[in-house]
Design an enzyme around this catalytic site. Sequence first.
Site, short mmCIF file in Angstrom:
data_model
loop_
_atom_site.label_atom_id
_atom_site.label_comp_id
_atom_site.label_asym_id
_atom_site.label_seq_id
_atom_site.Cartn_x
_atom_site.Cartn_y
_atom_site.Cartn_z
N ASP A 102 5.29 23.22 -29.89
CA ASP A 102 6.96 24.12 -30.68
C ASP A 102 7.13 23.49 -29.71
O ASP A 102 7.17 24.25 -28.41
CB ASP A 102 6.38 25.12 -31.03
CG ASP A 102 8.20 26.01 -31.68
OD1 ASP A 102 8.91 25.82 -31.17
OD2 ASP A 102 7.72 26.93 -33.02
N LYS A 155 24.76 11.16 -28.52
CA LYS A 155 26.00 12.09 -29.59
C LYS A 155 25.22 12.73 -29.89
O LYS A 155 24.72 11.97 -31.23
CB LYS A 155 27.45 10.82 -29.58
CG LYS A 155 27.13 9.28 -30.33
CD LYS A 155 28.37 9.29 -30.80
CE LYS A 155 28.36 9.59 -32.53
NZ LYS A 155 28.01 9.11 -34.17
N HIS A 185 25.84 4.34 -28.29
CA HIS A 185 25.27 3.02 -28.93
C HIS A 185 26.20 1.45 -28.85
O HIS A 185 26.24 1.12 -28.39
CB HIS A 185 24.34 3.01 -29.62
CG HIS A 185 25.21 2.76 -30.74
ND1 HIS A 185 25.83 3.98 -31.89
CD2 HIS A 185 25.33 1.43 -31.97
CE1 HIS A 185 26.36 3.72 -32.96
NE2 HIS A 185 25.88 1.76 -32.56
N HIS A 247 32.74 6.39 -30.42
CA HIS A 247 32.43 5.17 -30.24
C HIS A 247 33.86 4.04 -30.08
O HIS A 247 34.11 3.21 -29.69
CB HIS A 247 32.11 3.97 -30.76
CG HIS A 247 30.82 4.58 -31.90
ND1 HIS A 247 29.82 5.37 -31.09
CD2 HIS A 247 30.72 5.06 -32.88
CE1 HIS A 247 29.22 5.31 -31.61
NE2 HIS A 247 28.50 5.74 -32.81
C1 BG6 Z 1 26.75 6.65 -35.73
C2 BG6 Z 1 27.79 6.87 -36.81
O1 BG6 Z 1 27.46 6.73 -34.17
O2 BG6 Z 1 27.97 5.15 -35.75
C3 BG6 Z 1 27.37 6.91 -37.81
O3 BG6 Z 1 27.00 8.88 -36.45
C4 BG6 Z 1 28.20 5.35 -37.57
O4 BG6 Z 1 27.83 7.28 -38.99
C5 BG6 Z 1 27.45 4.36 -36.75
O5 BG6 Z 1 27.75 4.62 -38.98
C6 BG6 Z 1 27.55 3.20 -37.25
O6 BG6 Z 1 27.41 1.99 -35.88
P1 BG6 Z 1 26.98 0.34 -36.30
O7 BG6 Z 1 26.08 -0.08 -35.20
O8 BG6 Z 1 26.44 0.55 -37.08
O9 BG6 Z 1 28.31 0.23 -35.84
#
Ligand code: BG6
Length: 476
Positions: A102, A155, A185, A247
Amino acid sequence: MADTTTANLDVKSTIAGAKVASDALVFFGATGDLAHKKIFPALQAMVKRGNLNVPVIGVAKAGWNIEQLRERARDGIATFGGGVDEAAFAKLVQLLKYIDGDYQDPKTFEQLRTALDGAKHPTHYLAIPPSLFATVVEALGKSGCGENARVIIEKPFGHDLESAQRLNAILQSVFPESGIFRIDHYLGKEAVENLLLFRFANAFLEPIWNRNYIHSVEITMAESFGVQGRGKFYDETGAIRDVIQNHLLQVVGFLAMEPPTSMYPESLRDEQVKIFRMIPPINPTDLIRGQFAGYHKEPGVAPNSEVETYAALSLEVDSWRWAGVPFLIRAGKCLSVTATEVFVKLRQPPLTKLPPGSNYFRFRLGPDLSLSLGARVKRPGPRLQTMETELSAVSSSETGEMEAYERLLTDAMKGDSLLFVRQDAVEAAWAIVEPILGDIVPIQPYQPGTWGPVEANHLAAAIGGWHNPEGKATDS
Ligand code: BG6
């Protein structure tokens, strides 16, 4: 053939300087979805490339043992990681340890200290819900596991500006900012980094990359699928918080920033923040929110939810380079295709009768990668007529792309923070979207498989309508 010479624009190697490599990787949430889909595949890929050779300690509270975690890892890699490589997987299994406990219980962290076995610079990856960040970070601090360590978080970095500031304060109470790695990412995507390199490595681009030659910039992130079982998360988040605040604003940053210098390590991240600070908070009149029909039936979604599964907006970058150039962004679930694309439209040459819209740069960021220049050439034949053509500079087949998670985890383990989001950038990005969060404008319904609510067309009328990227109609 592509030139394989290493460009001296490799800011990473020129500015990163000497960093201490981590000697252990701890990941909290080891039995969760993110670990299954992204982290285990990244770990196998790192082992295979020779980039992971330190203990990997999974932590979770699932009542599991190490055998179960190994099975889960194998399944994740087989399903989402392109298949198990038996040699690399065997090596990963040797490195893998598991602590079932935990996060509220100090004993879990005592066990972790023992498992760290004297590691001097561990990296702690919090692949857990944000509501648990504070508990785990404090426990890492108290137990001594946070000493000389790094922390990686995913995030969403907060829910709005205030909560982001609170989260940053918690993280900074145990880790220095240089030890905090916030993963977006998108910054680890080959295609997104290509935006930056293409801009600054080509002399022909800089003279035209401004308001004198650029008519408008459009960014579309279309997904033909819905919320994919993440209804509860999504219903607390919505499109603006899920992909625009992070993003897509990062993409704007790379498109619009001034050239970073290689003279000091933080210059790229400084330029990124500068751009965010030049974007005035978005006006609700420049926003359209949509929701696909059927969203309410998704498990975890409130029956009367007004959360947006689509958002389209227009923003400005208040700088000498960009004044007056509209930046349009839209993102949505259950749209016609899955495709993320940047479309930079150039001003028209003053030729009469020239059809609009064929001078542009098109950066395809996903699911495939390409970089093209739209131009007009003479149509073969006796008459002086033009036709459209696209010159392609990069396409997916040439890149040998590394998955974003592998890329970012490898960097974090080395201590290279260039592709991670700094505190001031997170906060500046929240400030941009702050006025448009929540149900500030009414939600417009749209049918799945379309390009979203028709109301969004008004927003794009000033730039001659949306450019709809091509793509697969259904997600595989
Ligand atoms: C994520 C979102 O961060 O990015 C998702 O939470 C989204 O909703 C995804 O689908 C898209 O990532 P990628 O790499 O597939 O463009």
